[in-house]
Every structure is written in structure tokens, then in C-alpha cells.
Design a protein around this motif. Structure first.
Motif, short mmCIF file in Angstrom:
data_model
loop_
_atom_site.label_atom_id
_atom_site.label_comp_id
_atom_site.label_asym_id
_atom_site.label_seq_id
_atom_site.Cartn_x
_atom_site.Cartn_y
_atom_site.Cartn_z
N GLN A 171 118.45 65.79 54.10
CA GLN A 171 119.70 66.22 53.49
C GLN A 171 119.39 67.13 52.32
O GLN A 171 118.41 66.93 51.60
CB GLN A 171 120.49 65.01 52.99
N SER A 172 120.26 68.09 52.09
CA SER A 172 120.11 68.95 50.92
C SER A 172 120.53 68.17 49.68
O SER A 172 121.16 67.11 49.76
CB SER A 172 120.97 70.20 51.08
N ALA A 173 120.20 68.71 48.52
CA ALA A 173 120.59 68.08 47.27
C ALA A 173 122.11 67.98 47.15
O ALA A 173 122.64 66.99 46.66
CB ALA A 173 120.01 68.85 46.09
N LEU A 174 122.81 69.01 47.64
CA LEU A 174 124.27 68.99 47.59
C LEU A 174 124.83 67.88 48.47
O LEU A 174 125.73 67.15 48.06
CB LEU A 174 124.84 70.34 48.02
N GLU A 175 124.29 67.71 49.66
CA GLU A 175 124.76 66.65 50.55
C GLU A 175 124.52 65.28 49.94
O GLU A 175 125.39 64.41 49.99
CB GLU A 175 124.06 66.75 51.90
N GLU A 176 123.36 65.07 49.34
CA GLU A 176 123.07 63.80 48.69
C GLU A 176 124.03 63.53 47.54
O GLU A 176 124.51 62.41 47.35
CB GLU A 176 121.63 63.77 48.19
N GLN A 177 124.35 64.58 46.78
CA GLN A 177 125.28 64.45 45.67
C GLN A 177 126.68 64.10 46.17
O GLN A 177 127.35 63.24 45.62
CB GLN A 177 125.31 65.77 44.88
N LEU A 178 127.12 64.74 47.25
CA LEU A 178 128.44 64.44 47.82
C LEU A 178 128.53 63.00 48.31
O LEU A 178 129.51 62.31 48.06
CB LEU A 178 128.73 65.39 48.98
N ILE A 179 127.50 62.55 49.01
CA ILE A 179 127.52 61.22 49.62
C ILE A 179 127.50 60.11 48.58
O ILE A 179 128.12 59.07 48.77
CB ILE A 179 126.34 61.08 50.61
N ASN A 180 126.85 60.33 47.46
CA ASN A 180 126.67 59.25 46.49
C ASN A 180 127.77 59.16 45.45
O ASN A 180 127.62 58.42 44.48
CB ASN A 180 125.32 59.41 45.80
N SER A 181 128.89 59.89 45.59
CA SER A 181 129.89 59.93 44.54
C SER A 181 131.31 59.95 45.09
O SER A 181 131.54 60.10 46.27
CB SER A 181 129.68 61.19 43.68
N LYS A 182 132.26 59.83 44.14
CA LYS A 182 133.68 59.97 44.44
C LYS A 182 134.08 61.36 43.96
O LYS A 182 133.73 61.76 42.86
CB LYS A 182 134.49 58.92 43.69
N TRP A 183 134.87 62.09 44.77
CA TRP A 183 135.21 63.48 44.47
C TRP A 183 136.70 63.72 44.57
O TRP A 183 137.34 63.29 45.52
CB TRP A 183 134.50 64.43 45.43
N VAL A 184 137.23 64.47 43.62
CA VAL A 184 138.61 64.94 43.68
C VAL A 184 138.56 66.38 44.17
O VAL A 184 137.80 67.19 43.65
CB VAL A 184 139.29 64.86 42.31
N PHE A 185 139.37 66.69 45.17
CA PHE A 185 139.48 68.04 45.69
C PHE A 185 140.67 68.69 45.00
O PHE A 185 141.79 68.19 45.07
CB PHE A 185 139.68 68.01 47.21
N TYR A 186 140.40 69.77 44.29
CA TYR A 186 141.39 70.36 43.40
C TYR A 186 141.50 71.85 43.64
O TYR A 186 140.49 72.55 43.69
CB TYR A 186 140.95 70.08 41.96
N LYS A 187 142.71 72.37 43.78
CA LYS A 187 142.93 73.81 43.94
C LYS A 187 143.03 74.42 42.56
O LYS A 187 143.89 74.03 41.76
CB LYS A 187 144.20 74.07 44.73
N GLY A 188 142.14 75.34 42.25
CA GLY A 188 142.13 76.00 40.95
C GLY A 188 140.71 76.14 40.44
O GLY A 188 139.74 75.82 41.13
N THR A 189 140.59 76.61 39.20
CA THR A 189 139.27 76.86 38.63
C THR A 189 139.00 76.06 37.36
O THR A 189 137.91 76.10 36.84
CB THR A 189 139.09 78.35 38.30
N SER A 190 139.99 75.35 36.85
CA SER A 190 139.82 74.68 35.58
C SER A 190 140.59 73.37 35.56
O SER A 190 141.62 73.23 36.22
CB SER A 190 140.33 75.60 34.46
#
Length: 137
Positions: free
Chosen positions: A19-38
Motif C-alpha cells: 500500500q502507498s503511504a496515502l492508502e495507509e493514512q486513509l485506512i487508519n483514520s476517520k475522514w470528512v469529505f468536504y467540498k471547498g478549500t478551507s
């Protein structure tokens, strides 16, 4: 000779399906998907759900206030909808270009629209308590 073959075999095993570092980071955390930049001045628009990514390609959408999302009276299904390949993240059947990974924020773009995946691991206990909580900590 056997040691060399064993070493080559071991290297081949460890190099497969990494797995790439990004995939490992995604799998190990909770994420909010947000439209916007800030995140500044956007508290009223903050989504009530977060995403959990699994290493088998599944993604689960959960309410911040609990562990399960309910759509009407039925629990939401776990979806088979994420994949990361060469700077592109496919999520819910849509392809996003990964612009940057900055600590707890992954900046994405689809067409001309910007999106963020924001890691809420540190703020999740406060967010779970309900409205009026600050995202910053």
C-alpha cells in the motif's frame, strides 16, 4: 544458492501488493469529505458524516454522532467504491486528482471543483458531542 533464492523470494513477497503511504493514512483514520478549500468560517456547512476506508476497497459512511449512518429506517450499506492509483483517488465512482497531502488534510480536485478529505481522529470526540464544538481542537 538456497539462501539467495530464499532472499529473492522474500523480497518478491514483500514487494507485492504494497500500500502507498496515502492508502495507509486513509485506512487508519476517520475522514470528512468536504467540498471547498478551507475550514475557516464553514461550520454551518460542515457535513454530519465521516468516511472509514478499508483495505479491501470498501468505504463506510458513518454519522459523526454515532458509528452507523441510517438512511430512513435502513442502515446505510458499506460500498465497494474507493481505489488509489498514481495520484488519482476514485471514490463513489468518481475520480479525483490528489493535489497535496498536508498532515491531516488531503486536497483533491475534480474538474474545476476543489474538495478536501480532513482527518478528524483528534477532533472526533468533540465533534461527537454535537453542535457548538470547535473543529480546531
Amino acid at each position: 544458492m538456497k539462501q539467495l533464492l530464499f532472499l529473492l523470494f522474500a523480497i518478491a513477497l514483500f514487494s507485492c501488493n504494497r500500500q502507498s503511504a496515502l492508502e495507509e493514512q486513509l485506512i487508519n483514520s476517520k475522514w470528512v469529505f468536504y467540498k471547498g478549500t478551507s475550514l475557516i468560517n464553514e461550520f454551518d456547512k460542515w457535513p454530519p458524516t465521516y468516511l472509514r476506508f478499508y483495505d479491501n476497497g470498501k468505504v463506510k459512511e458513518c454519522l459523526i454522532s454515532s458509528e452507523v449512518v441510517f438512511m430512513g429506517k435502513k442502515p446505510a450499506k458499506i460500498r465497494d467504491d474507493w481505489k488509489y492509483t498514481s495520484e488519482k483517488l476514485t471514490l463513489f465512482g468518481k475520480e479525483f486528482k490528489v493535489l497535496t497531502v498536508e498532515g491531516d488534510t488531503i486536497r483533491l480536485q475534480r474538474g474545476t471543483t476543489n474538495f478536501m478529505l480532513y482527518n478528524i481522529d483528534k477532533t472526533y470526540p468533540k465533534l461527537k458531542k454535537g453542535p457548538g464544538r470547535c473543529l480546531g481542537g
